[in-house]
Design a protein around this motif. Structure first.
Motif: not given
Length: 241
Positions: A113-116, A121-127, A179-184, A197-201
Motif C-alpha cells: 500500500l506504500a505505492n498509494g 494527496g497534496y504536498a508530499a503526497h501529490s504526484p 493526475i500530476p497535481i492530486t491524482n485527480t 485502505f491506505v489509512g495514515g496520510w
C-alpha cells in the motif's frame, strides 16, 4: 423508479467508476514496458463514466459522485430530499470497489500500500508535489467546470443523446490535467474508497477531496442556475429522454 432502486444504481455505477479508473491506475498505469500511463488512466475514468451514463443514466441520472449530486441540488436540477441516499450509496460503492481492488492487488507477491493504491494527496503526497493551496484550487475549478458540462449537456435545449459522451470526455480531460497535481479526485466517493485502505496520510488528507469538489460543484451549479437555466425536470428524468 423508486428511490431505493435509483440509489442501488448509484452504488453499482460508483463501483464501476472506482474499479475501472483506480483499477487501471493500480494495475496498468506503470506495468513494465507496456504501461498505459497518465493518458490511459484518464481514458479509463472517462470510459467508466461514459458507459455507466448509458447504462444507468435513465435510472438514476448517473451522478456516481457526491459532489455532482450536491452541485445538481445547487443548480436546482436534483431534489435535496433525495441527496442523502444518493451520497450513501455512492460512498459505499466506492468502498466496495476498493475492497475488491485490494483483494486482487494483494494477491501479487510484493504488493504494498506504500505505492498509494491510487489515493489522492497534496504536498508530499501529490504526484508532482503540488502545495495544498494549488491542489485545492485545482479541485475546485475542475469540479466547477465538470458541473457546467453535466448541467449544460443534459439541458433540454442541448442535442439529445450526446450527454454521456460530453460528460465522459470532460472527465477524461479533467484527469489529463489533474493526475500530476492530486491524482485527480473531483469525486469524494472515489477518494474515500482507496484512502480507507491506505489509512495514515491518505485519510488525514481526505478532507480536501471532500471539501474542494463540493465547493467547486456548488459554484458550478450556481453558475448554471444563475446564468443559463430554464425550468426543467431533474437530471434523472432528463437522461431518460
Amino acid at each position: 423508479m423508486s428511490l431505493s432502486k435509483r440509489a442501488a444504481a448509484e452504488f453499482f455505477g460508483t463501483f464501476w467508476l472506482v474499479f475501472g479508473g483506480c483499477g487501471t491506475a493500480i494495475f496498468a498505469a506503470t506495468y513494465p514496458q507496456y504501461g498505459v500511463g497518465f493518458a490511459g488512466v484518464a481514458a479509463a475514468f472517462g470510459l467508466t463514466l461514459l458507459t455507466m451514463a448509458f447504462a444507468i443514466g435513465h435510472i438514476s441520472g448517473c451522478h456516481i459522485n457526491p459532489a455532482v449530486s450536491i452541485g445538481l441540488v445547487a443548480g436546482k436540477r436534483f431534489p435535496a430530499s433525495e441527496l442523502l441516499p444518493y451520497i450513501v450509496a455512492q460512498v459505499l460503492g466506492g468502498i466496495a470497489a476498493s475492497a475488491v481492488l485490494y483483494a486482487i492487488a494483494s494477491g501479487k507477491a510484493g504488493f504494498s500500500l506504500a505505492n498509494g493504491f491510487a489515493s489522492n494527496g497534496y504536498a508530499a503526497h501529490s504526484p508532482d508535489h503540488y502545495s495544498l493551496c494549488a491542489c485545492f484550487v485545482a479541485e475546485v475549478v475542475l469540479t466547477a467546470f465538470f458541473l457546467l458540462v453535466i448541467i449544460g449537456s443534459t439541458d433540454e435545449r442541448a442535442p439529445k443523446g450526446f450527454a454521456p459522451i460530453a460528460i465522459g470526455l470532460c472527465l477524461t480531460l479533467i484527469h489529463l490535467i489533474a493526475i500530476p497535481i492530486t491524482n485527480t479526485s473531483v469525486n469524494p466517493a472515489r477518494s474515500t474508497g482507496p484512502a480507507i485502505f491506505v489509512g495514515g496520510w491518505a485519510t488525514h488528507q481526505l478532507w480536501l477531496f471532500w471539501v474542494a469538489p463540493i465547493v467547486g460543484a456548488i459554484i458550478g451549479g450556481l453558475i448554471s442556475q444563475i446564468f443559463f437555466a430554464t425550468p426543467q425536470p431533474p437530471i434523472r428524468e432528463e437522461m431518460s429522454k
